[in-house]
Write a protein that holds these residues in place. Structure first.
Motif, PDB file in Angstrom:
ATOM      1  N   VAL A   1       0.881  -1.174   0.000  1.00  5.53           N
ATOM      2  CA  VAL A   1       0.000   0.000   0.000  1.00  5.53           C
ATOM      3  C   VAL A   1       0.917   1.223   0.000  1.00  5.53           C
ATOM      4  CG1 VAL A   1      -1.683   1.339   1.326  1.00  5.53           C
ATOM      5  CG2 VAL A   1      -1.874  -1.144   1.241  1.00  5.53           C
ATOM      6  N   VAL A   2       0.593   2.182  -0.841  1.00  8.18           N
ATOM      7  CA  VAL A   2       1.389   3.417  -0.894  1.00  8.18           C
ATOM      8  C   VAL A   2       0.463   4.621  -0.762  1.00  8.18           C
ATOM      9  CG1 VAL A   2       2.911   4.844  -2.313  1.00  8.18           C
ATOM     10  CG2 VAL A   2       3.177   2.358  -2.346  1.00  8.18           C
ATOM     11  N   VAL A   3       0.809   5.523   0.152  1.00  9.20           N
ATOM     12  CA  VAL A   3       0.049   6.764   0.302  1.00  9.20           C
ATOM     13  C   VAL A   3       0.750   7.848  -0.508  1.00  9.20           C
ATOM     14  CG1 VAL A   3      -0.814   8.496   1.916  1.00  9.20           C
ATOM     15  CG2 VAL A   3      -0.491   6.131   2.678  1.00  9.20           C
ATOM     16  N   ASN A   4      -0.011   8.474  -1.379  1.00  5.44           N
ATOM     17  CA  ASN A   4       0.545   9.564  -2.169  1.00  5.44           C
ATOM     18  C   ASN A   4       0.360  10.878  -1.406  1.00  5.44           C
ATOM     19  OD1 ASN A   4       1.362  11.381  -4.088  1.00  5.44           O
ATOM     20  ND2 ASN A   4       0.383  10.321  -5.804  1.00  5.44           N
ATOM     21  N   ALA A   5       1.414  11.297  -0.709  1.00  2.00           N
ATOM     22  CA  ALA A   5       1.376  12.560   0.046  1.00  2.00           C
ATOM     23  C   ALA A   5       2.395  13.519  -0.566  1.00  2.00           C
ATOM     24  CB  ALA A   5       1.671  12.301   1.520  1.00  2.00           C
ATOM     25  N   ASP A   6       2.495  13.469  -1.900  1.00  3.75           N
ATOM     26  CA  ASP A   6       3.515  14.290  -2.564  1.00  3.75           C
ATOM     27  C   ASP A   6       3.034  15.721  -2.804  1.00  3.75           C
ATOM     28  OD1 ASP A   6       6.162  14.349  -3.708  1.00  3.75           O
ATOM     29  OD2 ASP A   6       5.151  14.774  -5.590  1.00  3.75           O
ATOM     30  N   GLU A   7       1.730  15.880  -2.986  1.00  2.00           N
ATOM     31  CA  GLU A   7       1.056  17.182  -3.101  1.00  2.00           C
ATOM     32  C   GLU A   7       1.951  18.361  -3.519  1.00  2.00           C
ATOM     33  OE1 GLU A   7      -2.616  18.631  -0.827  1.00  2.00           O
ATOM     34  OE2 GLU A   7      -0.941  19.230   0.416  1.00  2.00           O
ATOM     35  N   SER A   8       2.187  18.483  -4.811  1.00  2.00           N
ATOM     36  CA  SER A   8       3.082  19.563  -5.256  1.00  2.00           C
ATOM     37  C   SER A   8       2.498  20.425  -6.366  1.00  2.00           C
ATOM     38  CB  SER A   8       4.397  18.963  -5.760  1.00  2.00           C
ATOM     39  OG  SER A   8       4.955  18.103  -4.806  1.00  2.00           O
ATOM     40  N   GLU A   9       1.198  20.257  -6.633  1.00  4.57           N
ATOM     41  CA  GLU A   9       0.614  21.047  -7.732  1.00  4.57           C
ATOM     42  C   GLU A   9       0.260  22.445  -7.222  1.00  4.57           C
ATOM     43  OE1 GLU A   9      -1.456  18.991 -10.596  1.00  4.57           O
ATOM     44  OE2 GLU A   9      -3.002  20.500 -10.931  1.00  4.57           O
ATOM     45  N   PRO A  10       0.621  23.500  -7.960  1.00  7.34           N
ATOM     46  CA  PRO A  10       0.321  24.851  -7.483  1.00  7.34           C
ATOM     47  C   PRO A  10      -1.138  25.006  -7.060  1.00  7.34           C
ATOM     48  CG  PRO A  10       1.713  24.968  -9.422  1.00  7.34           C
ATOM     49  CD  PRO A  10       1.367  23.515  -9.215  1.00  7.34           C
ATOM     50  N   GLY A  11      -1.354  25.610  -5.912  1.00 10.35           N
ATOM     51  CA  GLY A  11      -2.702  25.832  -5.384  1.00 10.35           C
ATOM     52  C   GLY A  11      -3.182  24.710  -4.480  1.00 10.35           C
ATOM     53  N   THR A  12      -2.419  23.622  -4.391  1.00  5.32           N
ATOM     54  CA  THR A  12      -2.895  22.428  -3.686  1.00  5.32           C
ATOM     55  C   THR A  12      -2.207  22.291  -2.333  1.00  5.32           C
ATOM     56  OG1 THR A  12      -2.977  21.444  -5.888  1.00  5.32           O
ATOM     57  CG2 THR A  12      -3.354  19.972  -4.031  1.00  5.32           C
TER      58      THR A  12
END
Ligand SMILES: Cc1cc2nc3c(=O)[nH]c(=O)nc-3n(C[C@H](O)[C@H](O)[C@H](O)COP(=O)(O)O)c2cc1C
Ligand code: SF4
Length: 556
Positions: A206-217
């Motif tokens: 299981v992998v959690v995607n906590a990369d959140e790098s899109e402008p505004g996000t």
């Protein structure tokens, strides 16, 4: 041993990656030096040269750009000209869009930086002090997402599942709830869990995607800080359902506060018997590891993320096959966004009908980041289907400085721009897809009257150009060509037929790019041309900017 983690350890010791250390590591680990250098040179966080005494970075992406980041950058440049031991650069979105503009000083990120605040911060750094970067999380204060009124009730959904072992009903409840992935693609979550459960192979992840790098996000930043227990419970539920015993949380390195919160939550979970073997006395075992990224927006693309977790350059894989069947180290892998996983305990405790009833059209809950020209930027828990104008007005307190709304980006940089005349549109998956946009990464950016749409479009396409991993030609070359044309347009130097060429470039990129970055990159400009075409052409025909933004040496 993960190559990226090893390189981070070297950089932590030396402040950069000295060649001698890389050679010694190559010998020690019997990894060819070229392979180490290929990885070291890919990630923006790695330095191949010694750092300057003061490393200053100003966020250049949309919300910071609109809050005057370029002006701030120039002001900082002027102030530091007498120093020889500094470097000042632009940097991609730092995830502080709600308190723009953001500046990093020696990798510590400060939000809401004015020229005066920068002077104070910089003086402290020069005195050898490290000012506290803590920022207030702004937004909702009441939450339906957490089904546990008491701390002692936490992990109730997991306890029930471990007792009943009724995996089929978990998958059915998720399907009935209509929950869709909150990371951008909106894939139905129940179906994804079922695919990974049914995939053959005894080793799964299981992998959690906590990369959140899109402008505004920045919604996941908020969720990890407020609800780490819901995230961990979502991970463990997912692991039990698909049959995994190992999970990773892939976190962007620019979120040290959230890293600290997660480390604490993981330690507490371990102390309570929620990690390791025989969780809650059952036959279920699972370990959760926190992996800190070495930077780059592309790491959020799920297959690029898997490459990074495997210690390689984060270049997206060709799909199919998809991670559900061929993921981490080729094994079936469940990848979900932070918000998606945080929603799951509440859905399982309260039922699919409860979740649906939270939306305006019986379609559930959503977390949205609101930034740009609004009075109260922040992260808000909202019913899906809420109209944009209501979101900006009721939650965000309206457009800042009493101005009118000119345009908005409904779902992050990849969703393009829509005009204010469309602000009655509902913030949900279907409504936005119907108009060629998307709910995307859950990031609404409001643009007030006075904003130049050519300048805004150029800003966002430049982000994609800078963050393209370069693996495929249409994205690498196409995004740069569009940036060059738009840059010339802001000076009135582009030809009309070059603007027409953008449509052809966009079509080619959308059809032939390997991943979503190249496919979405032209949308900011094609949407701006569609809704604000006259304003953009005005720059070419009249050689001036109708909003007075371009033609002033403003673009750097
Ligand atoms: C360039 C690019 C960047 C992405 N960044 C993120 C990200 O930071 N976080 C995220 O959850 N999903 C991101 N995604 C979407 C992921 O590829 C994937 O769809 C998602 O993590 C799946 O989880 P979900 O089904 O819960 O949404 C990105 C996609 C692309 C193309
Ligand atoms: S579309 Fe762009 S970011 Fe995606 S793989 Fe190709 S070059 Fe890399």
């Amino acid at each position: 041993m993960n190559l990226i983690s090893e390189l981070k350890a070297i950089q932590d010791r030396h402040g950069y990656l000295p060649d001698s250390e890389l050679r010694a590591f190559s010998q020690r680990a019997t990894i060819p030096l070229y392979q180490i250098q290929a990885v070291a040179s890919f990630y923006p966080h790695f330095r191949l040269q010694p750092p300057p005494q003061f490393d200053l970075k100003v966020c250049r992406d949309l919300s910071c750009h609109m809050a005057g980041a370029q002006r701030l950058h120039r002001a900082i440049q002027q102030r530091t000209t007498t120093l020889t031991t500094y470097e000042i650069n632009g940097v991609s979105c730092l995830g502080r869009c709600d308190q723009a503009p953001a500046v990093a000083i020696n990798d510590t990120i400060y939000a809401g930086v004015t020229e005066q605040r920068f002077d104070e911060l910089f003086s402290q750094f020069r005195r050898g002090e490290m000012p506290d970067p803590t920022m207030v999380q702004q937004g909702s204060t009441k939450f339906a997402i957490d089904p546990y009124p008491q701390q002692t009730d936490r992990f109730g959904a997991l306890r029930s599942l471990l007792a009943s072992k009724d995996v089929a009903s978990v998958i059915q409840t998720l399907k009935d709830s209509g929950l869709r992935g909150m990371g951008g693609a909106g894939f139905p979550t129940g179906l994804k869990w079922e695919i990974v459960r049914n995939a053959t192979g005894s080793e799964k992840y299981v992998v959690v995607n906590a990369d959140e790098s899109e402008p505004g996000t920045f919604k996941d930043r908020f969720l990890m800080e407020k609800f780490p227990h819901l995230l961990l419970e979502g991970v463990l539920l997912g692991a039990y359902v698909v049959g995994a015993h190992k999970a990773f949380i892939f976190l962007r390195h620019e979120y040290p506060a959230q890293e600290h919160v997660l480390e604490k939550a993981l330690a507490e979970a371990r102390a309570q018997g929620l990690m390791g073997s025989h969780i809650f006395g059952s036959d279920f075992s699972c370990e959760i590891e926190l992996f800190i990224s070495a930077g780059g927006y592309i790491c959020g693309e799920e297959t690029a993320l898997l490459e990074a977790l495997e210690g390689k350059r984060a270049e997206p894989r060709n799909k199919p096959p998809f991670p559900g069947t061929h993921g981490l180290w080729g094994k079936p892998t469940l990848i979900n966004n932070v918000e998606t996983l945080c929603m799951i305990p509440g859905i399982l405790r309260r039922g699919a009908d409860w979740f649906k009833s939270q939306g305006r059209n019986n379609n559930g809950l959503k977390y949205l980041g609101l930034s740009g020209h609004v009075q109260r930027p922040g992260v808000y828990e909202v019913p899906l289907g809420l109209p944009v104008e209501e979101f900006i007005q009721e939650y965000g307190g309206g457009v800042s400085a009493g101005k009118k709304l000119k345009a908005f980006s409904p779902g992050g940089a990849s969703s393009g721009f829509l005009p204010a005349s469309m602000s009655t549109i509902a913030l949900d998956f279907q409504s936005l897809t119907q108009v060629g946009s998307m709910l995307g990464s859950g990031a609404v950016v409001a643009l007030a009257e006075g904003t130049c749409m050519l300048d805004a479009a150029l800003n966002v396409v430049t982000f994609f150009r800078n963050e393209s991993c370069g693996k495929c030609v249409p994205c690498r070359v196409g995004s740069d060509k569009i940036v060059q044309i738009l840059e010339r347009a802001t000076r009135g130097q582009a030809e009309t037929n070059e603007i027409d060429l953008i449509g052809e470039l966009a079509e080619t990129m959308q059809l032939t790019s390997i991943c979503g970055l190249g496919q979405a990159a032209p949308l900011p400009v094609t949407s701006a041309l569609k809704y604000f075409g006259e304003e953009i052409m005005f720059h070419l025909t009249e050689k001036r900017c109708p909003e007075g933004v371009c033609f002033q040496g403003m673009r750097g």
